[in-house]
Design a protein around this motif. Structure first.
Motif, PDB file in Angstrom:
ATOM      1  N   ASN A  38       0.949  -1.139   0.326  1.00  0.00           N
ATOM      2  CA  ASN A  38       0.059  -0.053  -0.032  1.00  0.00           C
ATOM      3  C   ASN A  38       0.747   1.529  -0.035  1.00  0.00           C
ATOM      4  N   ILE A  39       0.328   2.294  -0.617  1.00  0.00           N
ATOM      5  CA  ILE A  39       1.005   3.581  -0.532  1.00  0.00           C
ATOM      6  C   ILE A  39       0.097   4.646  -0.582  1.00  0.00           C
ATOM      7  N   SER A  40       0.394   5.672   0.219  1.00  0.00           N
ATOM      8  CA  SER A  40      -0.663   6.738   0.348  1.00  0.00           C
ATOM      9  C   SER A  40       0.130   8.162   0.381  1.00  0.00           C
ATOM     10  N   LEU A  41      -0.539   9.128   0.244  1.00  0.00           N
ATOM     11  CA  LEU A  41      -0.251  10.571   0.382  1.00  0.00           C
ATOM     12  C   LEU A  41      -1.288  11.284   0.968  1.00  0.00           C
ATOM     13  N   THR A  42      -1.105  11.786   2.156  1.00  0.00           N
ATOM     14  CA  THR A  42      -1.904  12.663   3.101  1.00  0.00           C
ATOM     15  C   THR A  42      -1.194  14.168   3.493  1.00  0.00           C
ATOM     16  N   SER A  43      -2.362  14.924   3.674  1.00  0.00           N
ATOM     17  CA  SER A  43      -2.116  16.163   3.952  1.00  0.00           C
ATOM     18  C   SER A  43      -1.267  16.529   5.427  1.00  0.00           C
ATOM     19  N   ASP A  44      -1.651  15.479   6.056  1.00  0.00           N
ATOM     20  CA  ASP A  44      -1.027  15.532   7.568  1.00  0.00           C
ATOM     21  C   ASP A  44      -1.104  14.083   8.188  1.00  0.00           C
ATOM     22  N   TYR A  45       0.047  13.624   8.998  1.00  0.00           N
ATOM     23  CA  TYR A  45      -0.134  12.204   9.442  1.00  0.00           C
ATOM     24  C   TYR A  45      -0.391  12.530  11.043  1.00  0.00           C
ATOM     25  N   THR A  46      -1.513  12.138  11.480  1.00  0.00           N
ATOM     26  CA  THR A  46      -2.162  12.259  12.994  1.00  0.00           C
ATOM     27  C   THR A  46      -1.947  10.785  13.416  1.00  0.00           C
ATOM     28  N   PHE A  47      -1.579  10.893  14.731  1.00  0.00           N
ATOM     29  CA  PHE A  47      -1.393   9.690  15.593  1.00  0.00           C
ATOM     30  C   PHE A  47      -2.166   9.849  16.912  1.00  0.00           C
ATOM     31  N   ARG A  48      -3.216   9.513  17.186  1.00  0.00           N
ATOM     32  CA  ARG A  48      -4.004   9.304  18.387  1.00  0.00           C
ATOM     33  C   ARG A  48      -4.248  10.939  18.509  1.00  0.00           C
ATOM     34  N   GLY A  49      -4.572  11.701  17.474  1.00  0.00           N
ATOM     35  CA  GLY A  49      -4.997  12.897  17.657  1.00  0.00           C
ATOM     36  C   GLY A  49      -4.072  14.068  17.670  1.00  0.00           C
ATOM     37  N   ILE A  50      -3.008  13.598  17.422  1.00  0.00           N
ATOM     38  CA  ILE A  50      -1.693  14.686  17.431  1.00  0.00           C
ATOM     39  C   ILE A  50      -0.850  14.523  16.183  1.00  0.00           C
ATOM     40  N   SER A  51      -0.563  15.554  15.512  1.00  0.00           N
ATOM     41  CA  SER A  51       0.084  15.433  14.266  1.00  0.00           C
ATOM     42  C   SER A  51       1.388  15.197  14.496  1.00  0.00           C
ATOM     43  N   GLN A  52       2.051  14.140  13.512  1.00  0.00           N
ATOM     44  CA  GLN A  52       3.380  13.811  13.532  1.00  0.00           C
ATOM     45  C   GLN A  52       4.397  14.348  12.410  1.00  0.00           C
ATOM     46  N   THR A  53       3.791  15.373  11.784  1.00  0.00           N
ATOM     47  CA  THR A  53       4.450  15.969  10.787  1.00  0.00           C
ATOM     48  C   THR A  53       4.439  17.350  10.848  1.00  0.00           C
ATOM     49  N   GLY A  54       4.014  18.090  12.002  1.00  0.00           N
ATOM     50  CA  GLY A  54       4.260  19.411  11.954  1.00  0.00           C
ATOM     51  C   GLY A  54       3.310  20.043  11.123  1.00  0.00           C
ATOM     52  N   ASN A  55       1.939  19.662  10.751  1.00  0.00           N
ATOM     53  CA  ASN A  55       1.147  20.173   9.838  1.00  0.00           C
ATOM     54  C   ASN A  55       1.551  19.864   8.470  1.00  0.00           C
ATOM     55  N   ASN A  56       2.605  19.259   8.003  1.00  0.00           N
ATOM     56  CA  ASN A  56       2.860  19.085   6.756  1.00  0.00           C
ATOM     57  C   ASN A  56       2.450  17.714   6.180  1.00  0.00           C
ATOM     58  N   PRO A  57       2.400  17.626   4.779  1.00  0.00           N
ATOM     59  CA  PRO A  57       2.009  16.327   4.255  1.00  0.00           C
ATOM     60  C   PRO A  57       2.953  15.048   4.482  1.00  0.00           C
ATOM     61  N   ALA A  58       2.676  14.058   4.452  1.00  0.00           N
ATOM     62  CA  ALA A  58       3.506  12.828   4.258  1.00  0.00           C
ATOM     63  C   ALA A  58       2.977  11.715   3.707  1.00  0.00           C
ATOM     64  N   VAL A  59       4.335  11.094   3.015  1.00  0.00           N
ATOM     65  CA  VAL A  59       4.188   9.935   2.018  1.00  0.00           C
ATOM     66  C   VAL A  59       4.391   8.928   3.002  1.00  0.00           C
ATOM     67  N   GLN A  60       3.447   7.798   2.621  1.00  0.00           N
ATOM     68  CA  GLN A  60       3.382   6.525   3.647  1.00  0.00           C
ATOM     69  C   GLN A  60       3.320   5.512   2.747  1.00  0.00           C
ATOM     70  N   GLY A  61       3.620   3.906   3.195  1.00  0.00           N
ATOM     71  CA  GLY A  61       3.564   2.949   2.431  1.00  0.00           C
ATOM     72  C   GLY A  61       3.836   1.827   3.200  1.00  0.00           C
ATOM     73  N   GLY A  62       3.604   0.409   2.851  1.00  0.00           N
ATOM     74  CA  GLY A  62       3.998  -0.486   3.548  1.00  0.00           C
ATOM     75  C   GLY A  62       3.844  -1.716   2.901  1.00  0.00           C
ATOM     76  N   PHE A  63       4.018  -3.119   3.337  1.00  0.00           N
ATOM     77  CA  PHE A  63       4.143  -4.380   2.906  1.00  0.00           C
ATOM     78  C   PHE A  63       3.562  -5.161   3.810  1.00  0.00           C
ATOM     79  N   ASP A  64       2.772  -6.190   3.460  1.00  0.00           N
ATOM     80  CA  ASP A  64       1.894  -7.130   4.403  1.00  0.00           C
ATOM     81  C   ASP A  64       2.060  -8.506   3.678  1.00  0.00           C
ATOM     82  N   TYR A  65       2.247  -9.469   4.691  1.00  0.00           N
ATOM     83  CA  TYR A  65       1.974 -10.879   4.237  1.00  0.00           C
ATOM     84  C   TYR A  65       0.899 -11.512   5.390  1.00  0.00           C
ATOM     85  N   SER A  66      -0.134 -12.307   4.790  1.00  0.00           N
ATOM     86  CA  SER A  66      -1.182 -13.049   5.483  1.00  0.00           C
ATOM     87  C   SER A  66      -1.278 -14.434   4.985  1.00  0.00           C
ATOM     88  N   TYR A  67      -1.524 -15.067   6.019  1.00  0.00           N
ATOM     89  CA  TYR A  67      -1.683 -16.573   5.825  1.00  0.00           C
ATOM     90  C   TYR A  67      -2.842 -17.068   6.518  1.00  0.00           C
TER      91      TYR A  67
END
Length: 242
Positions: A38-67
């Motif tokens: 998955n990959i995403s672009l967000t205008s702000d990265y928040t965690f539990r109600g608090i910005s983690q990027t100082g009100n700046n955008p974030a580029v995020q992504g990851g890889f997952d495996y499931s069985y």
């Protein structure tokens, strides 16, 4: 600090929207199970109600495996985002868990390790959480609840508990309205930097041409002296799963 808000059915974080019907990254493989990304672009990265990027955008992504092994499934993955801390510019999370469902009831037990490569080790940014959760889909709405526990939270602030709940309501055929509320308690508030607090949020999400789109608002009950510009965030996110 991705694995917390808008948990279970579906996972929506005001920064990432995950769709269960996404095509697997590898359709046929000698390795059992499924891989996805998955990959995403967000205008702000928040965690539990608090910005983690100082009100700046974030580029995020990851890889997952499931069985899937019948009544339950095991999963593992890695996820990353840029952040804006005093001594860190990136967050990388590693997680694994097991979960399943019986009729409309679902459950999950996960472990998450949050890391901040490049940060001075004396800051003790890295931390671990265990996160059990449950959910139930009534058809006209789905609800979920969970508890995240860390024996040594971010910044060496002692043991911490995050209790949270959420609701997802389909709005017709194409949209979903989601709401969350959580309570973060921390043993050493001085080391963390704020009092214990409640966070809450609401978002609307949809899927357009294979892309996820969400618009949401999140805030806390912290006083402005402890969380001014970093709270009360409106975020727009665009994502894609493969």
């Amino acid at each position: 600090m991705n694995k917390s808000s808008f948990l279970i059915i579906p996972i929506i974080t005001l920064g990432v929207v995950s769709f269960a019907n996404a095509d697997p990254l590898v359709e046929e493989s000698a390795i059992p199970g499924e891989f996805s990304a998955n990959i995403s672009l967000t205008s702000d990265y928040t965690f539990r109600g608090i910005s983690q990027t100082g009100n700046n955008p974030a580029v995020q992504g990851g890889f997952d495996y499931s069985y899937d092994f019948g009544p339950a499934a095991v999963s593992a993955g890695i996820w990353a985002s840029n952040v804006k801390f005093a001594d860190a510019t990136i967050e990388i999370d590693y997680y694994a868990g097991v979960g399943g469902s019986v009729d409309m009831f679902s459950w999950d037990l996960s472990a998450i390790y949050y890391t901040y490569p490049g940060a001075d080790s004396s800051l003790n940014y890295d931390f671990f959480e265990i996160a059990p959760s449950i959910g139930y889909d009534f058809g006209f709405m789905a609800v979920n609840a969970g508890l995240n526990y860390s024996p040594e939270y971010f910044g060496d602030s002692g043991d911490a508990y995050y209790t949270h709940g959420g609701i997802d309501i389909p709005l017709g055929k194409y949209f979903t309205l989601s709401g969350t509320v959580g309570y973060q308690s921390i043993d050493d508030n001085a080391a963390w930097g704020t009092d214990d607090y409640t966070d809450y949020g609401v978002s609307v999400s949809t899927e357009i041409a294979g892309f996820g789109l969400s618009v949401g608002w999140t805030d806390t009950d912290l006083p402005s002296s402890q969380c001014d510009d970093a709270c009360g965030i409106v975020a727009v996110a665009l994502s894609r799963s493969f």
